[in-house]
Design an enzyme around this catalytic site. Structure first.
Site, mmCIF file in Angstrom:
data_model
loop_
_atom_site.group_PDB
_atom_site.id
_atom_site.type_symbol
_atom_site.label_atom_id
_atom_site.label_comp_id
_atom_site.label_asym_id
_atom_site.label_seq_id
_atom_site.Cartn_x
_atom_site.Cartn_y
_atom_site.Cartn_z
ATOM 1 N N LYS A 135 7.910 -2.629 -7.460
ATOM 2 C CA LYS A 135 8.247 -1.869 -6.263
ATOM 3 C C LYS A 135 6.917 -1.516 -5.601
ATOM 4 O O LYS A 135 6.127 -0.737 -6.143
ATOM 5 C CB LYS A 135 9.036 -0.613 -6.649
ATOM 6 C CG LYS A 135 9.657 0.128 -5.475
ATOM 7 C CD LYS A 135 8.695 1.169 -4.993
ATOM 8 C CE LYS A 135 9.222 1.993 -3.851
ATOM 9 N NZ LYS A 135 8.119 2.800 -3.264
ATOM 10 N N GLY A 189 6.947 12.790 -9.037
ATOM 11 C CA GLY A 189 7.571 11.473 -8.904
ATOM 12 C C GLY A 189 7.804 10.827 -10.254
ATOM 13 O O GLY A 189 8.880 10.272 -10.521
ATOM 14 N N GLU A 202 2.054 7.476 -15.831
ATOM 15 C CA GLU A 202 0.706 8.048 -15.885
ATOM 16 C C GLU A 202 0.633 8.963 -14.684
ATOM 17 O O GLU A 202 0.806 8.518 -13.553
ATOM 18 C CB GLU A 202 -0.320 6.919 -15.847
ATOM 19 C CG GLU A 202 -1.736 7.370 -16.123
ATOM 20 C CD GLU A 202 -2.570 7.445 -14.863
ATOM 21 O OE1 GLU A 202 -2.705 8.567 -14.308
ATOM 22 O OE2 GLU A 202 -3.077 6.404 -14.434
ATOM 23 N N GLU A 205 -4.151 19.756 -11.157
ATOM 24 C CA GLU A 205 -4.872 18.787 -10.338
ATOM 25 C C GLU A 205 -4.779 19.107 -8.839
ATOM 26 O O GLU A 205 -3.726 19.455 -8.317
ATOM 27 C CB GLU A 205 -4.266 17.395 -10.593
ATOM 28 C CG GLU A 205 -5.037 16.266 -9.941
ATOM 29 C CD GLU A 205 -4.495 14.880 -10.337
ATOM 30 O OE1 GLU A 205 -3.460 14.819 -11.048
ATOM 31 O OE2 GLU A 205 -5.111 13.890 -9.930
ATOM 32 N N SER A 252 2.293 10.799 -9.033
ATOM 33 C CA SER A 252 2.331 12.253 -9.224
ATOM 34 C C SER A 252 3.251 12.646 -10.376
ATOM 35 O O SER A 252 4.141 11.894 -10.776
ATOM 36 C CB SER A 252 2.833 12.926 -7.949
ATOM 37 O OG SER A 252 4.212 12.621 -7.768
ATOM 38 N N CYS A 312 -7.506 9.001 -10.841
ATOM 39 C CA CYS A 312 -6.888 9.714 -11.968
ATOM 40 C C CYS A 312 -7.947 10.258 -12.911
ATOM 41 O O CYS A 312 -7.702 11.208 -13.641
ATOM 42 C CB CYS A 312 -5.898 8.829 -12.708
ATOM 43 S SG CYS A 312 -6.288 7.084 -12.662
#
Lengths: 525, 525
Positions: B184, B245, B265, B392, B242, B302
């Site tokens: 996707k 998500g 992740e 974060e 995120s 990240c």
């Protein structure tokens, strides 16, 4: 060993806070002494805090020390085999000699995991050396090993009260990984659980380990199970039992704020496919052999070959007749618990309701919770039309499926959900058909057996006791065999470390001589 | 390559069924040609049916053939680097040269996985030979290898539009495992996604593989993501992005009738701890170096070292001043999407609301979606009191934490949730303190860096890009490095098989010369 019925939380013996129970002798219906304590959320919290406190020191034990601890458990387990077997004969109604063997085998599993720990391959150590002159960017030294996840909760099974229970493969592999362990004992065999728990606890003390390395809890209903999977300090859960019980725990753990890995081993009918040449040549042998294996432990085994499929043709009648004759030889025997007996009766009736015919029956039940051995037969058409016919009946029942064509056999193979094992009986003339069937079986199972029966379970390097859902909740792992340790470890990379701060297996001189992947090459130097 | 904006479902190009979009040039605010198609549940179903159809043949490709296919993708990716970089400069507002490097690196990852496939160690082949005379029961021959899970769905990330996107490490490791793949595409870079997708599709065709080995979908909102994780034929999912998500997809997949593995992740602040001697000796160097690394890719990484912790004392002011000076040098630069820019502004403000002080700022934003580099400072006390300060802020902000004591530093280390990495700066006099801190960090992170910075990310055998929740959804796996392939394989045991029906790596003669564990000993013979 005197059974006190208390909970074993670290070094403490803790009295009941949520009621008590007594074990049932299913052969006589009588209750056995002593009373066993139930705990609740407070005891769960106490055990997990101790397990968490113990984790840093236990997970950093040297490999030799940890292996010696596992060997010590093995010695004590073997020494207690008579005591364990005697208690289990009462708690299960099954012959004591079966449990002497199970205790010895389970001791062997602890010893095998001691070897796994000593050899250190499970660390999957890898070293990528520094490349200070690499273009466009230099590479720093990277070293990886697997480390333990943290405190693990283990739910013991009812049907193998040593090897899948308190002192079984789950506990052995979790301790080998460096995890601390809290076991929730199965209420079908509380006395044996206490014996096993005391053995492990004694080994913890003698090895000079933190008391929190191991605790044994017991509780009523779902409450204690929920408290265990909800506890914030738990890092992984294993469960062996029914699909309903396993999925309830699995889904609950996945709803935590921080989901944790849950490995559940749940349900499998272990379909056996007999191809035409094998059927014609040795239908009777296969029919009789399968029934003998299926009736082991009163059919209460995850690897029971519950469904036997063959295309009607030469040898089919021999197979059916031999299976029937074998079933008729079997005495009714006590099942593990009244609940398991009742579910067996209900589920066997379900087969009939869905169109299976009763072909043969063993001796009639003499006692309240005796399970009668049963052989059913159904057409391939019905099997394909009715998913319930493809589901497990836990107990001494076998379903024979009479298929109308090899195409229907293929279709039936595709219709099964995930399985722990599948078996193929095929002679030389069947090889082409077998080769076509193999990829279908491979996608649906963790083990494929050729011209043999799938039990007894080997505990070794090439063992898989796992498979696609619903055989387990995660097909990437196994609960039996040396690979079982992989459920409890995770990789950590140490980057640009001074040698003296590295974990021992990653130091430059490789003092433990573990196998390591150094710049992509396997070496022990 | 002409971009058509269509979905790539196997060999077919499929027009929009659920609207269209255009890519945004965040540097100018202008929309880029062409229009890109959105698909829905019907396209998901079509792609996954194809992926499932292709699975049996693709997962049984020989190791050499599969490796050659991965090498072919690598060659094509490298050949398209200029075209990819040019399009990505438009779609991201970042310099083209950065993406040339990323394309070359990602091609290198495909080549490394080709090597992994050729070597066959990922199969973890094991052979336990038959012991017909063993007592009390004989042992049958058991052979184990890992096999591919099935069709995999990959959700590409926004921030590394090649290496964590369509032609990135997730796709490379899934294809290496033998899984078929449906990606996707992330809507932040649809043009680059199409280029990458066409490259892989072309390689599928040239390698003579089933068209269903790879498909590329695109969709609006959450609908397509939900259809993808719900589809009954998907066997695993990976996601980089995120926490919100990732967890929505994770929890949805765990509610399926048959839960599937989802590796997400998600989020990490990669805390950096500076111990006293290192601080006194080279505070300024650490402060400046950390900020340089943190600002890479406009802080959209990240592994960005987002939080820097030190006990106030000699060198602290040097560290802060050097970090501030470095931040002030940084130009405001375009962020990846308007949404990411808005979240950055909001989350940076949150730091101030929670008691952090703005110490320095880079050049003021010149364009709508420019991210301004920012340095904040907060006390250890506030950090411990307010969990939001430990979360974060995706973008070019760094939070400096002024601790009052070494005890507070330890307490802060314990307060962090799971991380991808943590870094320790320590000189010889700090070694004792470092050794005490290490077990704390080990429990909370997938990587520990010593006296260095944690990016760039190595893709090698000893790499870990993973860590305890919420860094990832399953700390037992990594999404970067050769170990990433382990997410996509499961063990299968072949018991008592005739040699010619065994998979090639398990045959007696070991024709592929893969490393195997034979009766517990590693050997290639």
């Amino acid at each position: 060993m005197t059974l006190t019925g208390e909970l074993l939380i670290g070094a403490a013996e803790v009295a009941a806070t949520a009621g008590t129970m007594k074990a049932l002798d299913p052969a006589t219906g009588e209750l056995l002494e002593p009373e066993f304590a139930f705990g609740g959320a407070a005891e769960v919290d106490r055990a997990l805090r101790l397990a968490d406190e113990a984790f840093d020191s236990y997970s950093h034990t040297g490999l030799a020390q940890r292996a010696a601890f596992l060997d010590l458990i093995a010695d004590k387990l073997e020494a207690a085999k008579d005591e364990l077997a005697a208690r289990l004969a009462l708690e299960t109604g099954l012959p004591a000699v079966q449990f002497e063997g199970e205790a010895v085998r389970s001791a062997g599993v602890f010893r095998k995991f001691a070897t796994v720990v000593r050899q250190g391959r499970f660390l999957q150590a890898a070293v990528d050396t520094a490349q200070p002159d690499r273009q466009p960017t230099p590479r720093l030294d990277h070293r990886l090993q697997k480390v333990a996840l943290g405190p693990v909760v283990i739910f013991g099974a009812s049907n193998f009260p040593i090897s899948y229970s308190v002192a079984g493969g789950d506990t052995a592999s979790a301790l080998a990984a460096g995890c601390t362990v809290v076991v929730k004992a199965h209420n079908a065999h509380p006395g044996a659980s206490e014996i096993e728990g005391r053995i492990i606890r004694q080994a913890v003390a003698e090895a000079g380990l933190h008391e929190g390395v191991f605790s044994l809890l017991r509780g009523a209903g779902n409450e204690i199970g929920e408290a265990l999977v909800d506890h914030p300090l738990v890092r992984a859960v294993t469960f062996t039992g029914s699909e309903g019980g396993g999925m309830a725990l699995y889904r609950r753990a996945q709803r935590r704020p921080d989901p944790i890995p849950v490995f559940t081993e749940m349900t499998s009918v272990n379909p056996t496919f007999v191809l035409p040449a094998a059927l014609a040549a040795r239908g009777a042998e296969i029919g009789a052999g399968l029934v003998q294996r299926a009736m082991y432990n009163v059919g209460q085994a995850c690897l029971k070959p519950a469904i036997l499929l063959a295309v009607d043709g030469p040898g089919y009648r021999d197979l059916r007749d031999a299976a029937a004759a074998e079933v008729e030889k079997v005495d009714a025997r006590t099942m593990l618990t009244p609940g398991i007996h009742d579910a067996y009766t209900r589920n066997a009736q379900r087969l009939e309701d869905e169109g299976a015919t009763r072909v043969a029956a063993g001796a009639a039940p003499a006692r309240a919770w005796d399970g009668q051995s049963l052989l059913y037969e159904v057409t391939g058409e019905r099997l394909l039309a009715e998913p319930a016919l493809r589901e497990e009946v836990f107990g001494p029942a076998v379903l024979l499926v009479r298929l109308s064509s090899s195409e229907q056999l293929t279709e039936a193979a595709r219709a099964f959900r995930g399985q722990l094992s599948a078996t193929l009986h095929a002679d030389a003339a069947d090889r082409g058909a077998a080769a076509e069937l193999l990829p279908i079986l491979e996608r649906r199972t963790g083990r494929i057996v050729f011209n043999a029966f799938s039990i007894p379970q080997e505990v070794s390097y090439a063992s898989t006791h796992g498979g696609p859902f619903p055989a387990t909740s995660d097909s990437r792992f196994t609960s039996v065999g040396m690979g079982a340790i992989e459920r409890f470890v995770r990789p950590v990379t140490y980057q640009n470390f001074p040698d003296e701060l590295l974990p021992e297996p990653l130091r430059e001189a490789n003092p433990l001589q573990v196998w390591r992947l150094v710049d992509g090459e396997l070496t022990r130097s």
